[in-house]
Enzyme design. Structure first.
Site, PDB file in Angstrom:
ATOM      1  N   CYS A 116     -15.581  -6.475   7.261  1.00 15.98           N
ATOM      2  CA  CYS A 116     -14.917  -7.771   7.513  1.00 15.98           C
ATOM      3  C   CYS A 116     -15.403  -8.424   8.802  1.00 15.98           C
ATOM      4  O   CYS A 116     -15.157  -9.611   9.026  1.00 15.98           O
ATOM      5  CB  CYS A 116     -13.408  -7.588   7.564  1.00 15.98           C
ATOM      6  SG  CYS A 116     -12.725  -6.969   6.020  1.00 15.98           S
ATOM      7  N   HIS A 264      -9.695 -13.243  11.563  1.00 19.71           N
ATOM      8  CA  HIS A 264     -10.068 -12.799  10.214  1.00 19.71           C
ATOM      9  C   HIS A 264      -8.804 -12.776   9.356  1.00 19.71           C
ATOM     10  O   HIS A 264      -7.781 -12.215   9.747  1.00 19.71           O
ATOM     11  CB  HIS A 264     -10.698 -11.410  10.301  1.00 19.71           C
ATOM     12  CG  HIS A 264     -10.714 -10.678   8.993  1.00 19.71           C
ATOM     13  ND1 HIS A 264     -11.225 -11.241   7.840  1.00 19.71           N
ATOM     14  CD2 HIS A 264     -10.259  -9.439   8.647  1.00 19.71           C
ATOM     15  CE1 HIS A 264     -11.096 -10.376   6.842  1.00 19.71           C
ATOM     16  NE2 HIS A 264     -10.504  -9.282   7.305  1.00 19.71           N
ATOM     17  N   ASN A 294      -7.829 -11.651   1.308  1.00 22.69           N
ATOM     18  CA  ASN A 294      -8.811 -11.182   2.293  1.00 22.69           C
ATOM     19  C   ASN A 294     -10.199 -11.255   1.659  1.00 22.69           C
ATOM     20  O   ASN A 294     -10.484 -10.520   0.713  1.00 22.69           O
ATOM     21  CB  ASN A 294      -8.443  -9.744   2.678  1.00 22.69           C
ATOM     22  CG  ASN A 294      -9.397  -9.144   3.692  1.00 22.69           C
ATOM     23  OD1 ASN A 294     -10.493  -9.649   3.908  1.00 22.69           O
ATOM     24  ND2 ASN A 294      -8.973  -8.049   4.296  1.00 22.69           N
TER      25      ASN A 294
HETATM   26  N1  ACO Z   1       3.639  -3.994  -4.792  1.00 27.93           N
HETATM   27  C1  ACO Z   1       4.825  -3.347  -4.700  1.00 27.93           C
HETATM   28  N2  ACO Z   1       4.979  -2.232  -3.974  1.00 27.93           N
HETATM   29  C2  ACO Z   1       3.915  -1.745  -3.331  1.00 27.93           C
HETATM   30  C3  ACO Z   1       2.647  -2.377  -3.384  1.00 27.93           C
HETATM   31  C4  ACO Z   1       2.549  -3.538  -4.158  1.00 27.93           C
HETATM   32  N3  ACO Z   1       1.385  -4.230  -4.269  1.00 27.93           N
HETATM   33  N4  ACO Z   1       1.790  -1.660  -2.621  1.00 27.93           N
HETATM   34  C5  ACO Z   1       2.470  -0.629  -2.105  1.00 27.93           C
HETATM   35  N5  ACO Z   1       3.754  -0.676  -2.525  1.00 27.93           N
HETATM   36  C6  ACO Z   1       4.850   0.236  -2.222  1.00 27.93           C
HETATM   37  C7  ACO Z   1       4.360   1.628  -1.860  1.00 27.93           C
HETATM   38  O1  ACO Z   1       4.134   2.388  -3.033  1.00 27.93           O
HETATM   39  C8  ACO Z   1       5.535   2.145  -1.064  1.00 27.93           C
HETATM   40  O2  ACO Z   1       6.546   2.532  -1.944  1.00 27.93           O
HETATM   41  P1  ACO Z   1       7.470   3.817  -1.618  1.00 27.93           P
HETATM   42  O3  ACO Z   1       8.183   3.473  -0.336  1.00 27.93           O
HETATM   43  O4  ACO Z   1       8.348   3.908  -2.810  1.00 27.93           O
HETATM   44  O5  ACO Z   1       6.521   4.952  -1.461  1.00 27.93           O
HETATM   45  C9  ACO Z   1       6.033   0.913  -0.313  1.00 27.93           C
HETATM   46  O6  ACO Z   1       5.510  -0.216  -1.042  1.00 27.93           O
HETATM   47  C10 ACO Z   1       5.563   0.846   1.120  1.00 27.93           C
HETATM   48  O7  ACO Z   1       4.147   1.104   1.131  1.00 27.93           O
HETATM   49  P2  ACO Z   1       3.309   1.035   2.449  1.00 27.93           P
HETATM   50  O8  ACO Z   1       1.854   1.248   2.131  1.00 27.93           O
HETATM   51  O9  ACO Z   1       3.927   1.911   3.481  1.00 27.93           O
HETATM   52  O10 ACO Z   1       3.565  -0.503   2.862  1.00 27.93           O
HETATM   53  P3  ACO Z   1       3.209  -1.269   4.161  1.00 27.93           P
HETATM   54  O11 ACO Z   1       4.418  -1.900   4.702  1.00 27.93           O
HETATM   55  O12 ACO Z   1       2.361  -0.458   5.089  1.00 27.93           O
HETATM   56  O13 ACO Z   1       2.311  -2.451   3.592  1.00 27.93           O
HETATM   57  C11 ACO Z   1      -0.006  -3.081   3.450  1.00 27.93           C
HETATM   58  C12 ACO Z   1       1.084  -2.155   2.933  1.00 27.93           C
HETATM   59  C13 ACO Z   1       0.356  -4.507   3.065  1.00 27.93           C
HETATM   60  C14 ACO Z   1      -1.330  -2.689   2.777  1.00 27.93           C
HETATM   61  C15 ACO Z   1      -0.095  -2.951   4.978  1.00 27.93           C
HETATM   62  O14 ACO Z   1      -0.201  -1.605   5.366  1.00 27.93           O
HETATM   63  C16 ACO Z   1      -1.245  -3.712   5.528  1.00 27.93           C
HETATM   64  O15 ACO Z   1      -1.270  -4.922   5.492  1.00 27.93           O
HETATM   65  N6  ACO Z   1      -2.234  -3.016   6.113  1.00 27.93           N
HETATM   66  C17 ACO Z   1      -3.427  -3.679   6.603  1.00 27.93           C
HETATM   67  C18 ACO Z   1      -4.404  -3.570   5.533  1.00 27.93           C
HETATM   68  C19 ACO Z   1      -5.424  -4.647   5.508  1.00 27.93           C
HETATM   69  O16 ACO Z   1      -5.197  -5.802   5.795  1.00 27.93           O
HETATM   70  N7  ACO Z   1      -6.578  -4.219   5.063  1.00 27.93           N
HETATM   71  C20 ACO Z   1      -7.616  -5.124   4.788  1.00 27.93           C
HETATM   72  C21 ACO Z   1      -8.924  -4.540   5.060  1.00 27.93           C
HETATM   73  S1  ACO Z   1      -9.251  -4.340   6.742  1.00 27.93           S
HETATM   74  C22 ACO Z   1      -9.106  -5.779   7.372  1.00 27.93           C
HETATM   75  O17 ACO Z   1      -9.491  -6.744   6.769  1.00 27.93           O
HETATM   76  C23 ACO Z   1      -8.463  -5.870   8.654  1.00 27.93           C
END
Ligand code: ACO
Length: 338
Positions: A116, A264, A294
């Site tokens: 990214c 980004h 993204n």
């Molecule tokens: N829909 C519904 N529920 C979901 C989804 C979805 N799409 N995805 C995950 N869940 C559920 C999980 O299974 C989990 O359920 P559980 O509690 O029953 O086990 C719950 O939601 C929480 O999951 P987490 O992964 O802990 O959720 P979090 O609050 O961390 O959010 C996310 C996840 C949005 C991916 C977050 O961690 C994030 O934004 N991270 C940054 C990732 C990113 O932007 N990466 C891009 C590439 S790198 C870059 O560009 C910077």
């Protein structure tokens, strides 16, 4: 600090097909509410079957060169550098495929991968080229089809990404400004990396070179993007904030004198957390992740393009770019809009 290189024009392209959160509700166990609250994303674009990364890039370049005021044609280009983590193929490079499609097959062309952070790493490379060869006109391109590399059964990643392409021409600052609409000088740039973060965000794609795929092997999960979302979130906020604060400080730029922060476009919560750490008010933070998801290295180009169209980048003002991606890689850049 004296200006580094100049960015001449921005061309972008996003595929026609829109995948909304409601469309995703029909194929995986998710909801518009979950995606909106956790990421801010409402929709993303998806490349059509048969469209590859260099096709998207070609459309972005056509949009760039079709603006007559740019005053630069494909035949003027001296180098093509191409940021992507979803190349058409390992070889030939996507940059070479693009040069053929643009009708400039003899221009030196190469791909690079900073995930990214590709656009800011690309600015670093382009800046070096135009410093070494002051009459160079470097076509800096970013394009990705991330929807082709997500596991559509992994709801934690597949909702995040979208497809697109963008391009600009980088010249030496001393070459002077043309008549193009968008023009900016790069006042300062810094990039960073911490390869200890590598395992947090991976995409094996063609298999590991130490354990190569054999004909007939089944594709496994490590073929696709895999991510420790929480770790990525933490490091993205920490590194984009630190890189941005350092950039402002060493250039004596106050928040008051900054017109716009364009991070980004990974996730609205990450962007808001970065702005909060920097004490940058909401009206100076540019977010369009709701429209495209993204788009990896392309996201800064699309965001700059849209911010300019929305009159958020105006002549004589300063804009701060910052990025974070797999690797880990990150960076920050200060632009003066001309
Ligand atoms: N829909 C519904 N529920 C979901 C989804 C979805 N799409 N995805 C995950 N869940 C559920 C999980 O299974 C989990 O359920 P559980 O509690 O029953 O086990 C719950 O939601 C929480 O999951 P987490 O992964 O802990 O959720 P979090 O609050 O961390 O959010 C996310 C996840 C949005 C991916 C977050 O961690 C994030 O934004 N991270 C940054 C990732 C990113 O932007 N990466 C891009 C590439 S790198 C870059 O560009 C910077």
């Amino acid at each position: 600090m004296s200006p580094l290189c100049r960015l001449n024009g921005i061309g972008i392209y996003v595929p026609d097909k829109i995948l909304s959160n409601h469309d995703l509700e029909k194929i995986i166990d998710t909801s518009d509410e979950w995606i909106t609250v956790r990421t801010g994303i409402k929709r993303r674009r998806k490349a059509a079957p048969g469209q590859n990364t260099s096709d998207l890039a070609l459309m972005a370049c056509r949009n760039l060169f079709s603006n007559a005021r740019l005053g630069i044609a494909p035949n003027d280009i001296t180098h093509i550098i191409f940021a992507s983590i979803t190349p058409d193929s390992i070889c030939p490079s996507t940059a070479c495929n693009l040069s053929a499609k643009l009708g400039i097959p003899h221009v030196p062309a190469l791909d690079f991968n900073a995930a990214c952070s590709g656009f800011l790493y690309g600015l670093m490379l382009a800046n070096g080229l135009v410093a070494a060869q002051p009459d160079a006109k470097v076509l800096l391109v970013a394009a990705d089809i991330l929807t082709s590399r997500v596991n559509w059964e992994d709801r934690g990643t597949c909702v995040l990404f979208g497809d697109g392409a963008g391009a600009t021409v980088v010249t030496n600052h001393a070459a002077g400004r043309g008549e193009q609409d968008f023009s900016a000088t790069l006042e300062d740039l810094s990039v960073g990396a911490d390869s200890q973060g590598g395992p947090c965000l991976t995409a094996g794609i063609g298999g590991n070179t130490s354990a190569p795929y054999k004909l007939g092997d089944r594709v496994t999960e490590n073929f696709f993007i895999q991510m420790d979302g929480r770790e990525v979130f933490k490091h993205a906020v920490r590194n984009m904030s630190a890189a941005s604060a350092g950039m402002l400080e060493r250039n004596n730029v106050t928040i008051d004198s900054l017109e716009c922060l364009i991070p980004h476009q990974a996730n609205a919560r990450i962007l808001e957390a970065v702005a909060k750490k920097l004490n940058i008010p909401d009206d100076k933070l540019f977010i369009n992740v709701q429209e495209y998801g993204n788009t990896s290295a392309v996201s800064l180009l699309i965001a700059m393009h849209d911010a300019y169209a929305q009159k958020r980048l105006s002549k004589g003002n300063k804009t701060l770019l910052t990025t974070f991606g797999a690797g880990f890689t990150w960076g920050s850049a200060l632009l003066a809009i001309e």
